[in-house]
Design a protein around this motif. Structure first.
Motif, PDB file in Angstrom:
ATOM      1  N   LEU A 113       1.117  -1.177   0.143  1.00  0.00           N
ATOM      2  CA  LEU A 113       0.008  -0.002   0.009  1.00  0.00           C
ATOM      3  C   LEU A 113       0.947   1.373   0.104  1.00  0.00           C
ATOM      4  O   LEU A 113       0.530   2.335  -0.716  1.00  0.00           O
ATOM      5  CB  LEU A 113      -0.899   0.229   1.160  1.00  0.00           C
ATOM      6  N   MET A 114       1.890   1.254   0.869  1.00  0.00           N
ATOM      7  CA  MET A 114       2.763   2.482   0.775  1.00  0.00           C
ATOM      8  C   MET A 114       3.688   2.465  -0.620  1.00  0.00           C
ATOM      9  O   MET A 114       3.812   3.652  -1.188  1.00  0.00           O
ATOM     10  CB  MET A 114       3.896   1.923   1.828  1.00  0.00           C
ATOM     11  N   ALA A 118       3.089   5.778  -2.936  1.00  0.00           N
ATOM     12  CA  ALA A 118       4.408   6.641  -3.465  1.00  0.00           C
ATOM     13  C   ALA A 118       4.327   6.683  -4.949  1.00  0.00           C
ATOM     14  O   ALA A 118       4.525   7.873  -5.772  1.00  0.00           O
ATOM     15  CB  ALA A 118       5.636   5.933  -3.182  1.00  0.00           C
ATOM     16  N   TYR A 119       3.717   5.649  -5.648  1.00  0.00           N
ATOM     17  CA  TYR A 119       3.780   5.558  -7.170  1.00  0.00           C
ATOM     18  C   TYR A 119       2.694   6.707  -7.671  1.00  0.00           C
ATOM     19  O   TYR A 119       2.683   7.264  -8.760  1.00  0.00           O
ATOM     20  CB  TYR A 119       3.264   4.215  -7.678  1.00  0.00           C
ATOM     21  N   ALA A 120       1.595   6.556  -6.820  1.00  0.00           N
ATOM     22  CA  ALA A 120       0.318   7.617  -7.021  1.00  0.00           C
ATOM     23  C   ALA A 120       0.914   9.143  -7.004  1.00  0.00           C
ATOM     24  O   ALA A 120       0.583   9.989  -7.804  1.00  0.00           O
ATOM     25  CB  ALA A 120      -0.680   7.305  -6.379  1.00  0.00           C
ATOM     26  N   GLN A 121       1.688   9.368  -6.010  1.00  0.00           N
ATOM     27  CA  GLN A 121       2.289  10.877  -5.901  1.00  0.00           C
ATOM     28  C   GLN A 121       3.080  11.121  -7.009  1.00  0.00           C
ATOM     29  O   GLN A 121       2.850  12.260  -7.563  1.00  0.00           O
ATOM     30  CB  GLN A 121       3.194  10.930  -4.339  1.00  0.00           C
ATOM     31  N   ASP A 122       3.776  10.399  -7.322  1.00  0.00           N
ATOM     32  CA  ASP A 122       4.780  10.572  -8.837  1.00  0.00           C
ATOM     33  C   ASP A 122       3.958  10.821  -9.892  1.00  0.00           C
ATOM     34  O   ASP A 122       4.098  11.622 -10.516  1.00  0.00           O
ATOM     35  CB  ASP A 122       5.777   9.634  -8.917  1.00  0.00           C
ATOM     36  N   ARG A 212       6.917   9.325   4.589  1.00  0.00           N
ATOM     37  CA  ARG A 212       6.239   8.612   3.307  1.00  0.00           C
ATOM     38  C   ARG A 212       4.660   8.987   2.945  1.00  0.00           C
ATOM     39  O   ARG A 212       3.906   9.444   3.994  1.00  0.00           O
ATOM     40  CB  ARG A 212       6.184   7.156   3.717  1.00  0.00           C
ATOM     41  N   VAL A 213       4.427   9.008   1.870  1.00  0.00           N
ATOM     42  CA  VAL A 213       2.988   9.242   1.285  1.00  0.00           C
ATOM     43  C   VAL A 213       1.927   8.186   1.669  1.00  0.00           C
ATOM     44  O   VAL A 213       2.415   6.858   1.497  1.00  0.00           O
ATOM     45  CB  VAL A 213       3.019   9.482  -0.038  1.00  0.00           C
ATOM     46  N   ILE A 214       1.024   8.347   2.607  1.00  0.00           N
ATOM     47  CA  ILE A 214       0.035   7.465   3.154  1.00  0.00           C
ATOM     48  C   ILE A 214      -1.307   7.850   2.555  1.00  0.00           C
ATOM     49  O   ILE A 214      -2.420   6.949   2.863  1.00  0.00           O
ATOM     50  CB  ILE A 214       0.232   7.538   4.772  1.00  0.00           C
TER      51      ILE A 214
END
Length: 647
Positions: A113-114, A118-122, A212-214
């Motif tokens: 999920l982490m 992170a992929y989504a933020q990028d 970390r993006v959560i």
């Protein structure tokens, strides 16, 4: 969680001189090591490290602890993070207990999920900067809001295309599993089709304290009133809304440096204030403030200023948050922005120096703020005024520190034109009610053990209700000394003929009089000790020495250290058997504590009597004289008990 065995292994393996020596130059001095304290500026070394006991203590600033707490304090890590740091240093494999297949799978899912987040933020950031719609729609919006490109990149802002499945389809194509996209709330599944939750919205990534993006907050750019303005990620295994503050990752260093945290409501408030140069700011993200969020702030600073816009209805709805901040022991101030402004708009219209000057000028203590706010409604209505006073008194009763409470009672008395004693009594009633609400009757008057065991119990005269909020730190510390060092020793028999231990006796005696330790850290240990009574004695001490709460650990180490001397040391050092000594000395300490309280109460009443005589207030004089007589009778009883117990 890390299992207890692994924690013990890490603590046992950690050589405190090696751990601290990685950060501080230690010099041998006798059996201990000395250094200049890393936590405050000093020229003469007062930071002592005991290799034998595995503890450190600074006699300048008072900080103390073990290897774990040093790493936590010095590196600003959580308890678990510090354990992992030490585990790595000493080559100890950390297994968060014996993991079952289900637990291993859950751990893998959490990390997945982490990774998806992170992929989504990028993806969203690249869409903002590289896609034509991102640049023309979203990037233009952020720039119109006054955000610089540097700020946009710092907070990793992004954009989700106004296409129902663009992100989800790309993520699946790039190899990310549907279950994780749905699990973290980025995608919504309907009849096996995936749809983007945040399509057509600008994105505000929410970071954990480690960066970390959560999760995400998303704002629509459409004017349709049927569409929610903001949409947040649902809670997931990596995002529990009540535990997170927006901006904490970017703000934590500034909060530590300034020892103050500004608390705002929304994402843009945080971003605009950061851009204006005020970085010690976080947001509750539009949700009601929680205890977990408050404790997260308290890890970094003891002072909080809550920033409000001029919406009176919104302020009233959030006043409960101030009470919660007070209850956790934080120093709370409030600042109100001019009408028509909020932290976001004000920060965009003013320079950094102007913003800082305004905040310094506008903040006021919560009593003055709350009184002014509610007084507008009360006006000349006596019932409304009574409700106002009750409301403010309830807030004051939340404050755990006695001295701070007393200061606010005085201020409230001045603002409300009320008798200070009356307000103080109401605060005491509320605190006692909250302290003992829902608990069983603690009375457990002991009877003597058999004559050959020696010792005689002390059943003290109950203290009158007008005695409250009296501070006797030395006596409180001695009681804590006996609880931590001798808590498991049998002392007397209770009503069922069961042996009553030192700790149980002290707890019962204080609760019989509804007495509350006034030192906040002492009270925390006192309250928590009852929860660990089932542990062996040495494990109880270990529990507090290695406590994740730095303040509790400091107190426990100080009380248990060889340098701590109690005032009745001569009785402890007598040649009689230790259990016999304890049956005499522990009741003595209880009596001395209560005697000290009544002595201070008598002094305070005498001062009040002098003031009443100056005013020629016969009614008040009569009341005070009667109370002084009552106290004198109780003090005479204590004097006899103390004399009996020392002979």
């Amino acid at each position: 969680m890390i299992d207890r065995a692994t924690i013990d292994k890490i603590i046992d393996a950690s050589d405190i001189t090696e751990v601290i020596g990685d950060f501080v130059s230690l010099k041998k001095r006798g059996v201990n090591y000395l250094a200049c304290c890393p936590f405050h500026n000093e020229k003469t070394p007062s930071f002592s490290v005991s290799a034998a006991k595995g503890i450190y203590k600074c006699f300048g600033c008072g900080k103390a602890g073990n290897a774990v707490s040093f790493v936590m304090e010095h590196e600003h890590l959580t308890y678990v993070e510090a354990l992992k740091y030490l585990g790595k240093k000493y080559g100890i494999e950390i297994k968060e207990k014996e993991l079952t297949a289900e637990e291993i799978q859950a751990g893998t899912k959490r990390e997945s999920l982490m990774i998806v987040s992170a992929y989504a933020q990028d993806y969203f950031s690249k869409t903002l900067w590289e896609h034509p719609d991102g640049k023309n729609i979203a990037l233009s919006y952020f720039r119109e809001r006054g955000f610089s490109d540097k700020t946009i990149k710092k907070f990793q802002l992004g954009y989700c295309l106004d296409s129902r499945s663009a992100f989800s389809n790309t993520a699946i194509k790039d190899g990310y599993k549907k279950e994780y996209l749905v699990g973290v709330g980025l995608s919504i599944e309907r009849e096996e089709d995936l749809f983007d939750r945040f399509y057509g919205r600008v994105l505000f990534p929410i970071h954990s304290i480690s960066g970390r993006v959560i999760a995400f907050g998303a704002r629509t750019l459409k004017q349709d009133k049927n569409i929610a303005k903001y949409l947040n990620s649902p809670e997931s295994e990596i995002y529990i809304k009540s535990n997170v503050l927006y901006g904490i990752y970017f703000a934590k260093q500034a909060i530590v440096r300034s020892q103050k945290c500004y608390l705002v409501e929304g994402y843009t408030d945080v971003i605009s204030m950061h851009q204006a140069g005020v970085e010690n700011v976080v947001a509750s993200s539009g949700t009601s403030l929680t205890t977990e969020q408050i404790r997260l702030i308290k890890r970094f600073a003891p002072n909080v200023t809550v920033l409000y816009d001029s919406d009176a209805a919104g302020i009233k709805a959030s006043l409960r948050g101030i009470d919660m901040l007070l209850e956790e022991g934080l120093n709370v101030k409030v600042a109100l922005f001019p009408e028509g402004d909020d932290p976001d708009s004000f920060a965009r219209k003013h320079s950094a120096s102007e913003l800082e000057a305004f905040l310094a000028d506008a903040e006021e203590d919560f009593i003055s703020f709350k009184t002014k706010l509610l007084a507008k409604e009360a006006q000349n209505d006596p019932i409304q005024r009574a409700n106002l006073i009750s409301d403010v008194v309830r807030s004051i009763s939340m404050i755990p520190d006695t001295i701070t409470r007393t200061v606010y009672v005085k201020e409230c008395s001045r603002l409300m034109e009320m008798e200070e004693e009356l307000l103080s009594g109401e605060v005491a009633k509320l605190r006692k009610k909250r302290l003992y609400e829902g608990t069983k009757d603690p009375r457990a008057y002991p009877t003597p053990l058999s004559p050959e065991d020696g010792g005689e119990p002390l059943t003290t005269t109950p203290l009158p209700s007008f005695v409250s909020n009296i501070y006797s730190e030395a006596s409180e510390k001695e009681l804590l000394h006996f609880i931590l060092k001798y808590g498991d020793r049998p002392l007397f028999l209770d009503a069922e003929n069961n042996k009553l231990s030192v700790a149980e006796y002290i707890i019962a005696e204080l609760r019989n009089d509804e007495l509350e330790l006034q030192n906040l850290q002492y009270r925390k240990i006192f309250d928590e000790y009852a929860q660990v009574l089932q542990l062996p004695a040495e494990d109880r001490s270990k529990h507090f020495i290695n406590h994740p709460d730095q303040g509790i650990m400091d107190v426990a180490i100080n009380v248990l250290s060889d340098n701590y001397q109690i005032s009745i040391k001569k009785y402890i050092e007598s040649e009689e058997p230790e259990d016999t000594k304890l049956r005499r000395v522990v009741p003595y300490t209880i009596a001395a504590y209560k005697s000290n309280i009544t002595k201070q109460a008598s002094v305070a009443l005498s001062e009040q009597l002098n003031e009443a005589q100056k005013r020629n207030d016969s009614e008040q004089m009569s009341l005070l004289v009667e109370r002084l007589r009552t106290l004198q009778a109780i003090r005479n009883t204590f004097a006899k008990d103390l004399c009996r117990l020392t002979t």
